[in-house]
Design an enzyme around this catalytic site. Structure first.
Site, PDB file in Angstrom:
ATOM      1  N   LYS A  13       9.830  -1.393   4.379  1.00 46.84           N
ATOM      2  CA  LYS A  13      10.043  -2.403   3.344  1.00 46.84           C
ATOM      3  C   LYS A  13      10.076  -1.793   1.956  1.00 46.84           C
ATOM      4  O   LYS A  13      10.899  -2.161   1.134  1.00 46.84           O
ATOM      5  CB  LYS A  13       8.928  -3.455   3.364  1.00 46.84           C
ATOM      6  CG  LYS A  13       8.999  -4.427   4.500  1.00 46.84           C
ATOM      7  CD  LYS A  13       8.215  -5.704   4.179  1.00 46.84           C
ATOM      8  CE  LYS A  13       6.784  -5.426   3.750  1.00 46.84           C
ATOM      9  NZ  LYS A  13       5.960  -4.877   4.849  1.00 46.84           N
ATOM     10  N   ARG A  88       1.118 -13.033   3.670  1.00 43.91           N
ATOM     11  CA  ARG A  88       0.832 -12.391   4.940  1.00 43.91           C
ATOM     12  C   ARG A  88       0.060 -13.297   5.870  1.00 43.91           C
ATOM     13  O   ARG A  88      -0.256 -12.885   6.979  1.00 43.91           O
ATOM     14  CB  ARG A  88      -0.023 -11.151   4.687  1.00 43.91           C
ATOM     15  CG  ARG A  88       0.716  -9.819   4.734  1.00 43.91           C
ATOM     16  CD  ARG A  88      -0.351  -8.785   4.468  1.00 43.91           C
ATOM     17  NE  ARG A  88      -0.113  -7.438   4.850  1.00 43.91           N
ATOM     18  CZ  ARG A  88       0.518  -6.530   4.115  1.00 43.91           C
ATOM     19  NH1 ARG A  88       1.137  -6.873   3.006  1.00 43.91           N
ATOM     20  NH2 ARG A  88       0.560  -5.286   4.523  1.00 43.91           N
ATOM     21  N   ARG A 127       3.189   9.522   7.851  1.00 43.51           N
ATOM     22  CA  ARG A 127       3.300   9.222   6.429  1.00 43.51           C
ATOM     23  C   ARG A 127       2.183   9.783   5.573  1.00 43.51           C
ATOM     24  O   ARG A 127       2.411  10.212   4.446  1.00 43.51           O
ATOM     25  CB  ARG A 127       3.367   7.693   6.282  1.00 43.51           C
ATOM     26  CG  ARG A 127       3.928   7.234   4.970  1.00 43.51           C
ATOM     27  CD  ARG A 127       4.302   5.783   5.015  1.00 43.51           C
ATOM     28  NE  ARG A 127       3.133   4.908   5.180  1.00 43.51           N
ATOM     29  CZ  ARG A 127       3.187   3.596   5.050  1.00 43.51           C
ATOM     30  NH1 ARG A 127       4.329   3.002   4.777  1.00 43.51           N
ATOM     31  NH2 ARG A 127       2.112   2.870   5.204  1.00 43.51           N
ATOM     32  N   ARG A 129      -0.742   8.295   4.158  1.00 49.16           N
ATOM     33  CA  ARG A 129      -1.538   7.572   3.181  1.00 49.16           C
ATOM     34  C   ARG A 129      -2.954   7.454   3.732  1.00 49.16           C
ATOM     35  O   ARG A 129      -3.161   7.632   4.928  1.00 49.16           O
ATOM     36  CB  ARG A 129      -0.928   6.171   3.015  1.00 49.16           C
ATOM     37  CG  ARG A 129      -1.099   5.575   1.646  1.00 49.16           C
ATOM     38  CD  ARG A 129      -0.234   4.338   1.495  1.00 49.16           C
ATOM     39  NE  ARG A 129      -0.679   3.234   2.345  1.00 49.16           N
ATOM     40  CZ  ARG A 129       0.026   2.146   2.579  1.00 49.16           C
ATOM     41  NH1 ARG A 129       1.228   2.021   2.040  1.00 49.16           N
ATOM     42  NH2 ARG A 129      -0.432   1.191   3.346  1.00 49.16           N
ATOM     43  N   ARG A 140      -3.885  -2.482  11.433  1.00 51.29           N
ATOM     44  CA  ARG A 140      -2.876  -3.118  10.573  1.00 51.29           C
ATOM     45  C   ARG A 140      -1.788  -3.776  11.401  1.00 51.29           C
ATOM     46  O   ARG A 140      -1.283  -4.831  11.049  1.00 51.29           O
ATOM     47  CB  ARG A 140      -2.295  -2.108   9.586  1.00 51.29           C
ATOM     48  CG  ARG A 140      -3.203  -1.965   8.357  1.00 51.29           C
ATOM     49  CD  ARG A 140      -3.054  -0.645   7.644  1.00 51.29           C
ATOM     50  NE  ARG A 140      -1.710  -0.371   7.239  1.00 51.29           N
ATOM     51  CZ  ARG A 140      -1.174   0.858   7.200  1.00 51.29           C
ATOM     52  NH1 ARG A 140      -1.896   1.901   7.543  1.00 51.29           N
ATOM     53  NH2 ARG A 140       0.052   1.029   6.806  1.00 51.29           N
TER      54      ARG A 140
HETATM   55  P1  ADP Z   1       1.412  -1.892   5.006  1.00 51.40           P
HETATM   56  O1  ADP Z   1       2.332  -3.046   5.047  1.00 51.40           O
HETATM   57  O2  ADP Z   1       2.114  -0.574   5.166  1.00 51.40           O
HETATM   58  O3  ADP Z   1       0.215  -2.030   5.910  1.00 51.40           O
HETATM   59  P2  ADP Z   1       0.730  -2.548   2.225  1.00 51.40           P
HETATM   60  O4  ADP Z   1       0.910  -1.507   1.213  1.00 51.40           O
HETATM   61  O5  ADP Z   1       1.646  -3.711   2.188  1.00 51.40           O
HETATM   62  O6  ADP Z   1       0.772  -1.775   3.593  1.00 51.40           O
HETATM   63  O7  ADP Z   1      -0.765  -3.103   2.195  1.00 51.40           O
HETATM   64  C1  ADP Z   1      -1.864  -2.242   2.287  1.00 51.40           C
HETATM   65  C2  ADP Z   1      -3.156  -3.053   2.474  1.00 51.40           C
HETATM   66  O8  ADP Z   1      -3.352  -3.929   1.354  1.00 51.40           O
HETATM   67  C3  ADP Z   1      -3.168  -3.976   3.693  1.00 51.40           C
HETATM   68  O9  ADP Z   1      -3.558  -3.304   4.858  1.00 51.40           O
HETATM   69  C4  ADP Z   1      -4.181  -5.049   3.248  1.00 51.40           C
HETATM   70  O10 ADP Z   1      -5.505  -4.594   3.370  1.00 51.40           O
HETATM   71  C5  ADP Z   1      -3.903  -5.187   1.770  1.00 51.40           C
HETATM   72  N1  ADP Z   1      -2.913  -6.267   1.477  1.00 51.40           N
HETATM   73  C6  ADP Z   1      -1.685  -6.106   0.910  1.00 51.40           C
HETATM   74  N2  ADP Z   1      -1.067  -7.297   0.766  1.00 51.40           N
HETATM   75  C7  ADP Z   1      -1.921  -8.228   1.268  1.00 51.40           C
HETATM   76  C8  ADP Z   1      -1.876  -9.645   1.416  1.00 51.40           C
HETATM   77  N3  ADP Z   1      -0.803 -10.368   1.042  1.00 51.40           N
HETATM   78  N4  ADP Z   1      -2.939 -10.273   1.968  1.00 51.40           N
HETATM   79  C9  ADP Z   1      -4.014  -9.589   2.355  1.00 51.40           C
HETATM   80  N5  ADP Z   1      -4.133  -8.261   2.251  1.00 51.40           N
HETATM   81  C10 ADP Z   1      -3.102  -7.572   1.709  1.00 51.40           C
END
Ligand code: ADP
Length: 190
Positions: A13, A88, A127, A129, A140
């Site tokens: 994404k 989410r 990746r 991170r 996740r």
């Molecule tokens: P990815 O989609 O690769 O897991 P993101 O960078 O989108 O990673 O998100 C990293 C972390 O940030 C998630 O695992 C979660 O803990 C938190 N997070 C991000 N966006 C949200 C959201 N909309 N609601 C709840 N937690 C979120």
């Protein structure tokens, strides 16, 4: 144009989002990036989010909804935005709908990037991170399946959902996304 971009962790994404916001002149609202910045700056929100992020769990809805509510008030959002990583959960989607209804600025489209799970695991593991270790990756993916996937039906019922194949070359995926977004009302490709 107001877009929600949905896809599992590792779907790519971020890469596509960057190209799409440039192409359509949108603000890029990545909640993952916002939370990582808050965590690194050790703000109140960052400190609250940290424990959830490092476990691969979603942060509480009220916390992230407050972050987005504030961000949507900023002037760069007036010309449209792409939400990357939000909503989410169904509760987040409902909160977003309520905010946007109040402002009279509904969503135009929800774009889903589809990638099979085996492929996701492979991409995430490569990746590096801090939340990309195998146990956290698994968590996740579970969070996505249980809490985020129900949004697909939520938006499909509202006739907003468009899905594209997220496998193959970055350029090909980008062209699939453009083929969808160029036909959305309010889209202004540059
Ligand atoms: P990815 O989609 O690769 O897991 P993101 O960078 O989108 O990673 O998100 C990293 C972390 O940030 C998630 O695992 C979660 O803990 C938190 N997070 C991000 N966006 C949200 C959201 N909309 N609601 C709840 N937690 C979120």
């Amino acid at each position: 144009m107001r877009i929600v971009f949905i896809g599992p962790p590792g779907a790519g994404k971020g890469t596509q989002a960057q190209r799409l916001v440039e192409t359509y002149g949108l603000a890029h609202l990545s909640t993952g990036d916002m939370l990582r910045a808050a965590r690194d700056a050790q703000t109140d929100i960052g400190r609250q989010a940290e424990q959830y992020m490092s476990a691969g769990e979603l942060v509480p809805d009220d916390l992230i909804v407050a972050v987005i509510a504030q961000r949507l008030q900023e002037p760069d959002c007036r010309n449209g935005y792409l939400l990357d990583g939000f909503p989410r959960t169904i509760a987040q989607a409902q909160a977003l709908d309520a905010m946007l209804a109040e402002q009279g600025t509904p969503l135009d489209v929800v774009l889903e990037l589809q990638v099979p799970e085996e492929e996701l695991f492979r991409r995430l593991a490569g990746r590096g991170r801090s939340d990309d270790n195998p146990e956290v990756i698994r968590q996740r993916l579970v969070a996505y399946r249980q809490q985020t996937e129900p949004l697909l039906e939520y938006y499909s019922r509202r006739s907003l959902l468009r899905s594209i194949d997220g496998t193959g070359a970055v350029d090909d995926i980008f062209h699939r996304a453009r083929a969808v977004l160029d036909h959305v009302d309010g889209s202004k490709p540059r």
